[in-house]
Design a protein around this motif. Structure first.
Motif, PDB file in Angstrom:
ATOM      1  N   TRP A  94       0.844  -1.332  -0.028  1.00 50.86           N
ATOM      2  CA  TRP A  94       0.036   0.017   0.018  1.00 50.86           C
ATOM      3  C   TRP A  94       0.768   1.401  -0.117  1.00 50.86           C
ATOM      4  N   TRP A  95       2.260   1.235   0.145  1.00 49.50           N
ATOM      5  CA  TRP A  95       2.821   2.091   0.100  1.00 49.50           C
ATOM      6  C   TRP A  95       3.839   2.223  -1.056  1.00 49.50           C
ATOM      7  N   ILE A  96       4.529   1.117  -1.412  1.00 55.95           N
ATOM      8  CA  ILE A  96       5.432   0.902  -2.344  1.00 55.95           C
ATOM      9  C   ILE A  96       5.301   1.479  -3.688  1.00 55.95           C
ATOM     10  N   PRO A  97       3.898   1.260  -4.280  1.00 52.74           N
ATOM     11  CA  PRO A  97       3.744   1.864  -5.713  1.00 52.74           C
ATOM     12  C   PRO A  97       3.755   3.353  -5.767  1.00 52.74           C
ATOM     13  N   PHE A  98       3.864   4.119  -4.526  1.00 55.01           N
ATOM     14  CA  PHE A  98       3.959   5.416  -4.748  1.00 55.01           C
ATOM     15  C   PHE A  98       5.345   5.992  -4.109  1.00 55.01           C
ATOM     16  N   LYS A  99       6.114   4.925  -4.036  1.00 50.94           N
ATOM     17  CA  LYS A  99       7.548   5.303  -3.967  1.00 50.94           C
ATOM     18  C   LYS A  99       7.946   5.931  -2.378  1.00 50.94           C
ATOM     19  N   TYR A 100       7.277   5.168  -1.626  1.00 50.90           N
ATOM     20  CA  TYR A 100       7.456   5.458   0.006  1.00 50.90           C
ATOM     21  C   TYR A 100       8.244   4.046   0.617  1.00 50.90           C
ATOM     22  N   LYS A 101       8.702   4.436   1.503  1.00 51.99           N
ATOM     23  CA  LYS A 101       9.270   3.249   2.391  1.00 51.99           C
ATOM     24  C   LYS A 101       8.821   3.398   4.053  1.00 51.99           C
ATOM     25  N   LEU A 102       8.808   2.281   4.543  1.00 51.08           N
ATOM     26  CA  LEU A 102       8.448   2.325   6.282  1.00 51.08           C
ATOM     27  C   LEU A 102       9.886   2.837   7.012  1.00 51.08           C
ATOM     28  N   SER A 103       9.668   3.833   7.699  1.00 50.56           N
ATOM     29  CA  SER A 103      10.967   4.448   8.367  1.00 50.56           C
ATOM     30  C   SER A 103      10.760   4.202   9.961  1.00 50.56           C
ATOM     31  N   GLN A 104       9.452   4.341  10.307  1.00 53.30           N
ATOM     32  CA  GLN A 104       9.264   3.758  11.887  1.00 53.30           C
ATOM     33  C   GLN A 104       7.937   3.431  11.953  1.00 53.30           C
ATOM     34  N   THR A 105       7.713   2.530  13.028  1.00 52.34           N
ATOM     35  CA  THR A 105       6.411   2.126  13.304  1.00 52.34           C
ATOM     36  C   THR A 105       6.307   2.680  14.878  1.00 52.34           C
ATOM     37  N   LEU A 106       5.162   3.219  15.199  1.00 52.61           N
ATOM     38  CA  LEU A 106       4.449   3.591  16.397  1.00 52.61           C
ATOM     39  C   LEU A 106       4.022   2.388  17.038  1.00 52.61           C
ATOM     40  N   ILE A 107       4.545   1.853  18.279  1.00 53.29           N
ATOM     41  CA  ILE A 107       3.888   0.821  19.152  1.00 53.29           C
ATOM     42  C   ILE A 107       3.538   1.231  20.369  1.00 53.29           C
ATOM     43  N   ASP A 108       2.395   0.734  20.838  1.00 47.92           N
ATOM     44  CA  ASP A 108       1.821   0.822  22.196  1.00 47.92           C
ATOM     45  C   ASP A 108       2.557  -0.101  22.949  1.00 47.92           C
ATOM     46  N   GLY A 109       3.324   0.357  23.821  1.00 48.53           N
ATOM     47  CA  GLY A 109       4.247  -0.533  24.882  1.00 48.53           C
ATOM     48  C   GLY A 109       3.441  -1.439  25.701  1.00 48.53           C
ATOM     49  N   ARG A 110       2.080  -1.224  26.023  1.00 47.37           N
ATOM     50  CA  ARG A 110       1.252  -1.714  26.940  1.00 47.37           C
ATOM     51  C   ARG A 110       0.980  -3.214  26.244  1.00 47.37           C
ATOM     52  N   ASP A 111       0.633  -3.339  24.893  1.00 50.06           N
ATOM     53  CA  ASP A 111       0.144  -4.461  24.387  1.00 50.06           C
ATOM     54  C   ASP A 111       0.911  -4.914  23.114  1.00 50.06           C
ATOM     55  N   GLY A 112       1.943  -3.815  22.591  1.00 51.83           N
ATOM     56  CA  GLY A 112       2.651  -4.302  21.471  1.00 51.83           C
ATOM     57  C   GLY A 112       2.197  -3.972  20.264  1.00 51.83           C
ATOM     58  N   SER A 113       0.669  -3.467  20.199  1.00 49.60           N
ATOM     59  CA  SER A 113       0.183  -3.278  19.005  1.00 49.60           C
ATOM     60  C   SER A 113       0.724  -1.813  17.982  1.00 49.60           C
ATOM     61  N   ILE A 114       0.762  -1.963  16.904  1.00 48.06           N
ATOM     62  CA  ILE A 114       1.114  -0.879  16.023  1.00 48.06           C
ATOM     63  C   ILE A 114      -0.217   0.061  15.744  1.00 48.06           C
ATOM     64  N   TYR A 115       0.078   1.381  16.218  1.00 48.00           N
ATOM     65  CA  TYR A 115      -1.024   2.198  16.005  1.00 48.00           C
ATOM     66  C   TYR A 115      -0.755   3.240  14.948  1.00 48.00           C
ATOM     67  N   GLY A 116       0.661   3.508  14.594  1.00 50.27           N
ATOM     68  CA  GLY A 116       0.823   4.266  13.467  1.00 50.27           C
ATOM     69  C   GLY A 116       2.068   3.828  12.951  1.00 50.27           C
ATOM     70  N   ALA A 117       2.503   4.873  11.955  1.00 48.06           N
ATOM     71  CA  ALA A 117       3.802   4.866  11.251  1.00 48.06           C
ATOM     72  C   ALA A 117       4.164   5.753  10.613  1.00 48.06           C
ATOM     73  N   ILE A 118       5.518   5.914  10.178  1.00 49.32           N
ATOM     74  CA  ILE A 118       6.153   7.111   9.705  1.00 49.32           C
ATOM     75  C   ILE A 118       6.467   6.378   8.326  1.00 49.32           C
ATOM     76  N   LEU A 119       6.081   7.135   7.172  1.00 48.26           N
ATOM     77  CA  LEU A 119       6.502   6.601   5.836  1.00 48.26           C
ATOM     78  C   LEU A 119       7.431   7.768   5.147  1.00 48.26           C
ATOM     79  N   GLU A 120       8.404   7.458   4.644  1.00 46.19           N
ATOM     80  CA  GLU A 120       9.224   8.459   4.135  1.00 46.19           C
ATOM     81  C   GLU A 120       9.390   8.128   2.409  1.00 46.19           C
ATOM     82  N   TRP A 121       9.878   9.283   1.753  1.00 53.76           N
ATOM     83  CA  TRP A 121      10.027   9.075   0.572  1.00 53.76           C
ATOM     84  C   TRP A 121      11.380   8.283   0.130  1.00 53.76           C
ATOM     85  N   ASP A 122      11.083   7.215  -0.755  1.00 54.84           N
ATOM     86  CA  ASP A 122      12.011   6.498  -1.152  1.00 54.84           C
ATOM     87  C   ASP A 122      12.820   6.890  -2.321  1.00 54.84           C
TER      88      ASP A 122
END
Length: 394
Positions: A94-122
């Motif tokens: 869902w991000w590769i076709p637009f030339k972006y890459k995953l830079s960081q995931t935001l993780i809730d330390g209480r349950d380990g769930s991913i609630y956000g992410a930073i995508l940067e221009w690749d």
């Protein structure tokens, strides 16, 4: 024959389970959340033509791509819960076709769930397709936040924040708020506030709005996109009752002599509208979605103008936000609140220029802060002094 019937029955049972759970073959070719299955059809990836005329300058394109980025965050969490490998994971498509890459995931330390992410221009992926420079209008980095997932592994923490907003209309007490604020400030410091943006859907839109406003109070204005932002809360209902009571009291006071002198001269309202164009969040609202539809309620005034999405600019006091309204008549809630509607091929949005009461209330603290900063060092007449003067006519 009996063995054949038993085998056929077993295959049928597996197919039924597959259709109910959404589990498909390992290569995910037919998964309902695969990009080529449910993603946008008329959106192309950046190419050499973007060197001359960037697709990102088109509001429809930008809205579609950012909505896809939010979908990727939902899938990051689902991929994590299902322990998918890099080869079988769905999110990256869902991000590769637009030339972006995953830079960081935001993780809730209480349950380990991913609630956000930073995508940067690749840049490397773009160069591989002969896109030598980042298209004009494309952000260097995007912070995207998902909404509520009704899955047991993250359901509890999501609902806690839903109830927090419902009760207090503030998400500042959540650990996810501090995590998102820190992440946004980090990329704004790294790339400059003009080169980043924040976006969210549903509960994630609530976080994005309040995080963006928190940075705006610090003079850092970040482009903000809010899909189906929550608009219903007990706190807002109490505020409405209080404000109506206050309005009634003002009318009673106005009936007495000299009471008009206690009213403001109008300078404060003028000051509060100065510099509002510095931060203008984009809200995407479906009128059939009861979670966000109250953003379309005007503050006792008729809509001043309705334009197509890419036509015209908002000016004056209505410049507090850009409100994009989707109205398809009566729809089911899940359809009206869904994220996939914002990249639909037949989507026709209207940009409503109106005095939205709820938008004004959401941004009221920001306006009052700007007004106070502009009037620092100037002589102030307090309400107490005005009231004292009203008791003694000249």
């Amino acid at each position: 024959m009996a063995e054949t019937e038993a085998e056929m029955a077993a295959v049928k049972q597996v197919n039924e389970i597959t259709s109910l759970t959404g589990v498909v073959n390992s290569n995910n070719n037919d998964h309902p959340f695969a990009f080529h299955v449910s993603g946008p059809r008329k959106v192309s990836s950046p190419n050499w033509r973007d060197l001359l005329n960037s697709s990102w300058k088109d509001g429809n394109y930008k809205r579609t791509v950012i909505a896809c980025f939010i979908q990727a965050v939902y899938l990051l969490e689902l991929d994590r819960q299902e322990n998918k490998s890099e080869q079988t994971a769905l999110a990256a498509k869902w991000w590769i076709p637009f030339k972006y890459k995953l830079s960081q995931t935001l993780i809730d330390g209480r349950d380990g769930s991913i609630y956000g992410a930073i995508l940067e221009w690749d840049r490397s992926a773009a160069l591989a397709d002969f896109v030598l420079v980042r298209p004009s209008g494309a952000p260097r980095a995007v912070l995207v936040l998902r909404g509520t997932l009704l899955k047991s592994l993250t359901f509890r923490r999501d609902i806690e924040d839903d109830l927090r907003f419902l009760a207090w209309e503030s998400l500042k007490g959540s650990v996810r708020f501090s995590g998102a604020l820190g992440a946004l400030k980090s990329i704004a410091d790294k790339y400059g506030s003009n080169n980043v943006c924040i976006a969210g859907h549903s509960l994630g839109a609530g976080f994005a709005l309040q995080v963006g406003k928190a940075l705006a109070k610090q003079g850092i204005y970040v482009e903000t996109h809010l899909f189906n932002p929550p608009s219903v809360s007990l706190a807002m209902s109490i505020k409405n009752i209080s404000e109506r009571a206050g309005f009634a009291w003002k009318r009673i006071r106005a009936m007495f002599p000299y009471a008009t002198e206690t009213q403001g001269s109008g300078d404060e309202s003028k000051n509060s509208s100065t510099g509002l164009n510095k931060w203008m969040p984009h809200l995407y609202v479906n009128t059939s979605d009861y979670i966000c539809c109250y953003y379309t309620d005007p503050a006792g005034a008729e809509v001043k103008q309705i334009d197509k999405e890419n036509v015209g600019q908002i000016t004056g006091q209505a410049a507090a936000a850009k409100l994009f309204v989707l109205s398809k008549g009566k729809q089911r809630f899940l359809e009206a609140h869904g994220l996939d509607q914002w990249w639909a091929d037949d989507l026709e949005l209207q940009q409503a220029v109106s005095d939205s009461q709820l938008i004004s209330k959401q941004l009221k603290s920001l306006y009052s802060l700007q007004a106070s900063q502009q009037t620092q060092g100037k002589p102030q007449v307090t309400e107490t002094w005005r009231g004292f003067r009203a008791m003694y006519p000249k």
